[in-house]
Design an enzyme around this catalytic site. Structure first.
Site, short mmCIF file in Angstrom:
data_model
loop_
_atom_site.label_atom_id
_atom_site.label_comp_id
_atom_site.label_asym_id
_atom_site.label_seq_id
_atom_site.Cartn_x
_atom_site.Cartn_y
_atom_site.Cartn_z
N TYR A 113 0.82 -1.21 0.00
CA TYR A 113 0.00 0.00 0.00
C TYR A 113 0.86 1.27 0.00
O TYR A 113 0.39 2.34 -0.37
CB TYR A 113 -0.84 0.07 1.29
CG TYR A 113 -2.08 -0.78 1.35
CD1 TYR A 113 -2.42 -1.70 0.35
CD2 TYR A 113 -2.96 -0.65 2.43
CE1 TYR A 113 -3.57 -2.46 0.45
CE2 TYR A 113 -4.12 -1.40 2.52
CZ TYR A 113 -4.42 -2.32 1.53
OH TYR A 113 -5.57 -3.06 1.64
N GLY A 114 2.09 1.12 0.51
CA GLY A 114 2.88 2.28 0.95
C GLY A 114 3.14 3.38 -0.05
O GLY A 114 3.35 4.53 0.34
N CYS B 293 -1.44 -2.04 10.59
CA CYS B 293 -0.73 -1.47 9.45
C CYS B 293 -0.58 0.02 9.69
O CYS B 293 -1.59 0.72 9.91
CB CYS B 293 -1.58 -1.74 8.19
SG CYS B 293 -0.93 -0.97 6.70
N CYS C 177 6.41 0.45 10.27
CA CYS C 177 5.73 -0.35 9.25
C CYS C 177 5.74 -1.76 9.82
O CYS C 177 6.80 -2.25 10.23
CB CYS C 177 6.48 -0.31 7.92
SG CYS C 177 5.85 -1.51 6.72
N1 DGL Z 1 2.55 -3.19 6.88
C1 DGL Z 1 2.19 -1.92 6.44
C2 DGL Z 1 2.58 -0.78 7.33
O1 DGL Z 1 2.65 -0.96 8.53
C3 DGL Z 1 2.08 -1.60 4.99
C4 DGL Z 1 3.21 -1.82 4.09
C5 DGL Z 1 2.76 -1.66 2.66
O2 DGL Z 1 1.79 -2.29 2.27
O3 DGL Z 1 3.40 -0.86 1.94
O4 DGL Z 1 2.76 0.33 6.90
#
Ligand code: DGL
Length: 300
Positions: free
Chosen positions: A50-51, A81, A215
């Site tokens: 998602y980042g 997340c 993250c």
């Molecule tokens: N695990 C996620 C976070 O804590 C998202 C990482 C991603 O999807 O880019 O930001």
């Protein structure tokens, strides 16, 4: 059965949502800490990472993931997340949930607030500096995805409570994606090393006192952060912080658990990706994780 009796005998799961594998670092800690509580995990592997995605899309994915967990008997969804929390939590809590059919009995919470509370040793409700401050002269490093770091949520929320703390932020744009893609150890070492070097350039080489791996994927390579960060830097454990905070939250809001706790408790694992592949890959870092089931929730 009367409504009151139904409430007493009904069990609710706690939902945990992440873009992919990262939330497992949180879920694993929660599963250990709360052996009687049932959890339902959803990893949006179809859309990870998602980042670097646009904020509106992250909000949309997070809302759909949260609803999917509400539909499966979660009254409370924890966004495991940082990106979803930084970009979507407030919008969902203030603009979507109150007008939705889930309003009243359901809630969605994030993981930035407890992390800021732990980093500043200040309750979230306190939004101005309290003196004397334990961490006044410290430097706190924050590593995260593009969206988390550009949201400035950690910077702003820490500085509100501890204005003299220096917050140094570093985007690690490709690290979560590389972890999802099972990149080689060399590649991961290169990405972590580059992130830590860029951060130390900002501090002029001085060791930050503490580091937030902001993250939930990053604890999967915490050993590499440990290797590259100066020895004097203490790494805060976000999964432990989140478990402490959830314990406190549930003690004040037991309605999210329902009244009856069957044993053994359930650990239900869902993915928007391929269940067999995701189960196999998840076992690399959590050997006895239950098998995932595929669900269709979000698609780009
Ligand atoms: N695990 C996620 C976070 O804590 C998202 C990482 C991603 O999807 O880019 O930001």
């Amino acid at each position: 059965m009367t409504a009151a009796k139904r409430r007493r005998t009904q069990t609710f799961m706690i939902g945990v949502f992440d873009s992919g594998f990262g939330g497992l670092t949180v879920l694993r800690k929660l599963a250990d800490r709360f052996p009687d509580i049932s959890f339902c995990y959803l990893g949006d592997h179809a859309n990870v990472p998602y980042g670097n995605r646009p904020s509106d899309l992250i909000v949309d994915f997070t809302r759909r993931g949260t609803e999917a967990l509400f539909q499966r008997d979660a009254r409370l969804v924890l966004l495991g997340c940082n990106t979803a929390t930084a970009v979507a939590a407030r919008r969902l809590q203030q603009h979507w949930l109150p007008g939705s059919s889930w309003a009243g009995a359901h809630n969605v919470i994030g993981i930035v607030a407890p992390t800021v509370e732990a980093a500043t040793q200040t309750p979230w409700a306190v939004t101005s500096p309290q003196y004397p401050q334990k961490f006044n002269s410290e430097t706190i490093a924050v590593f995260g995805t593009t969206r988390t770091i550009t949201s400035d949520v950690y910077l702003e929320e820490i500085r509100k409570r501890c204005p003299r703390v220096q917050v140094v932020q570093q985007i690690c744009a490709h690290l979560a994606g590389a972890i999802e893609d099972e990149a080689s150890r060399d590649e991961l070492t290169g990405l972590v090393g580059a992130g830590v070097s860029a951060l130390l350039e900002q501090t002029g080489g001085a060791a930050p006192d503490r580091a937030i791996l902001g993250c939930t994927h990053f604890p999967l390579v915490e050993d590499l952060f440990r290797e590259h960060l100066p020895q004097a830097t203490k790494i805060l454990s976000q999964p432990d912080i989140v478990a402490d905070s959830l314990e406190d939250y549930l003690s004040r809001r037991p309605q999210y658990l329902g009244g009856h706790h069957p044993r053994p408790r359930a650990l239900k694992m869902l993915t928007t990706g391929d269940a067999f592949e995701i189960s196999t890959r998840a076992r690399i870092f959590w050997p006895d994780v239950p098998a995932f089931e595929s669900v269709v929730v979000t698609r780009v």
